[in-house]
Design an enzyme around this catalytic site. Structure first.
Site: not given
Length: 487
Positions: A189, A307, A396
């Site tokens: 990320s 995600e 995610h």
């Protein structure tokens, strides 16, 4: 064993501790300063060298995290302003081992290196692991220099911290049994965005032997106009004017955390803490950044199948709720109206279509653009294992639970009841592939390199790691060069 636990660094000697993984041992040095504490007169300064210490410093416990908002991933842990430290885990066996430097995620507003325990890789995989803490939120990324025209405020202080940490590792990792010529940087990320930046940064690109990019694209950077607007929002929340900007050094650090919460309520659909394309520390625009040559080192890059489900289905816990109208505006700005409408027609106007569109826009398309521009061998993955927790699927951050022991403090309840044996096989395969990549620049014999003429994909799934064609990745795959800006 006691002699093994004391190592000499440029700032002084450190005493670590031994940790066990099943029948294996690793050594750990925790809370190691890589720069001076960024507080007081250094609150907004670039990272400065640590003054050092006399005697042997205890490095058996984690240092406080940098100051940040309290959320489910960071509660109940001590924090302090400007705690610029890193943690090192090393194999107990003597030797010169490859190094993995990990930059955590958290939208540049939260997170900690302590949440990623490197003992498994050190003890069982022969890798020296370093996890890094750096300034976050307004103390790391508010562009007060641009707002006030005042160069006493560092731009991208948090990124400069990360860059300083990498240089510290290069200079000192040999003391822990690491090979300074074999440093792989990795992150997820926001941490993956950092890795992308380090790959093209003239100050760091020559330090790297490899890079791992998990679920993070350069489209998460901020231009100068947006950055100054953000800084103005912080200043208003802090009650600080241009004439009174010297107060920013004397306000309690907790005021900056409150200002971030205030700004997030006002700018509820935006990332309010991220690096700035400032023209000094970083280039002034995304095309300028992309024009910089990337380090010609092996790259492992990918994202998770679903995600965007995390942002759509858990809005109050991660990011504010988003919707198709917002993504339509983002896509139109990046591709133009006719092209945007053609792309949107591929995605159903329902919750699943929203997840697929957001996933492709902000993760898969930027990842494909990164791969297409990379000058060295590259490998692409997609994490497909899905959880029934809140019906998130392969959302995610979920791959972290397979790569690290309880990353981000997440409970194993996220995975409960979904094939423990299969999860264990996948975790072992993924950890083995990541370690294999750190050792030799290739994730293993089951992987086939990505290329423009052969855009191979390795699916990370309990059934095994299987290579398929790019046509099975995303519906946006044909627009691989699209880089929409994050809102």
């Amino acid at each position: 064993m006691s002699d093994l636990l004391v190592r000499a660094t440029e700032s002084g000697a450190l005493r670590g501790r031994a940790v066990r993984v099943d029948q294996h041992m690793a050594l750990a040095w925790l809370g190691v300063p890589y720069a001076a504490e960024a507080a007081g007169t250094l609150r907004f300064a670039p990272p400065r060298p640590h003054a050092g210490w006399a005697g042997v410093r205890d490095a058996t416990r984690f240092a406080p995290d940098v100051l940040q908002p309290l959320d489910p991933s960071v509660t109940l842990r001590p924090s302090a302003e400007g705690s610029l430290v890193l943690n090192v885990w090393a194999p107990a066996a003597p030797g010169t081992h490859p190094v993995l430097v990990w930059f955590h995620g958290g939208a540049y507003r939260a997170g900690s290196g302590r949440l990623y325990d490197g003992r498994e890789y050190a003890a069982r995989r022969g890798v020296v692991v370093v996890t890094v803490n750096s300034r976050l939120g307004p103390l790391g990324y508010a562009d007060f220099a641009g707002l006030f025209g005042d160069d006493r405020f560092a731009v991208n202080a948090g990124y400069q911290d990360q860059r300083a940490a990498l240089h510290w590792v290069r200079r000192n990792v040999a003391a822990f049994g690491g090979d300074p010529a074999r440093i792989t940087v990795a992150g997820e990320s926001a941490g993956a965005v950092t890795v992308n930046l380090l790959l093209r940064d003239p100050a760091t690109r020559d330090l790297l032997a490899g890079a791992i990019v998990q679920s993070g694209g350069v489209n998460q950077l901020s231009d100068r106009e947006n950055s100054v607007d953000l800084a103005a929002g912080y200043a208003r929340a802090l009650g600080v004017t241009a004439a009174g900007r010297d107060r920013l050094w004397t306000l309690p650090a907790s005021a900056f955390v409150r200002s971030l919460h205030t700004l997030e309520r006002v700018r509820s659909r935006r990332l309010n803490s991220r690096p700035t394309l400032d023209g000094t520390v970083l280039p002034g625009s995304l095309p300028e950044w992309l024009a910089r040559p990337a380090a010609p080192v092996p790259l492992l890059a990918g994202a998770n199948r679903d995600e965007y489900a995390l942002f759509v289905k858990l809005p109050d816990r991660v990011f504010p709720r988003t919707d198709r109208a917002l993504l339509t505006r983002v896509l139109t700005g990046a591709a133009g109206s006719p092209r945007a409408q053609a792309i949107l027609a591929v995605y159903p106007d329902d919750p699943d279509g929203l997840v697929a569109l957001g996933t492709d826009l902000f993760f898969h398309a930027p990842n494909d653009a990164l791969l297409a521009a990379h000058p060295a061998p590259a490998f692409r993955y997609r994490f497909d294992w899905g959880t029934r927790f809140f019906d998130l699927g392969a959302a995610h951050g979920l791959e972290l639970l397979f790569l690290w022991p309880r990353p981000m403090g997440l409970s194993s309840g996220v995975l409960r009841g979904q094939g423990r044996a299969g999860r264990a096989r996948l975790a072992d395969a993924m950890q083995g592939s990541w370690a294999h990549f750190v050792h030799g620049g290739h994730p293993g014999p089951d992987w086939t390199p990505w290329a423009a003429h052969a855009p191979n994909l390795t699916r990370l799934h309990p059934d095994g790691l299987t290579v398929t064609s790019a046509g099975e990745t995303t519906r946006l795959g044909r627009w691989a060069g699209l880089l929409p800006a994050m809102p």
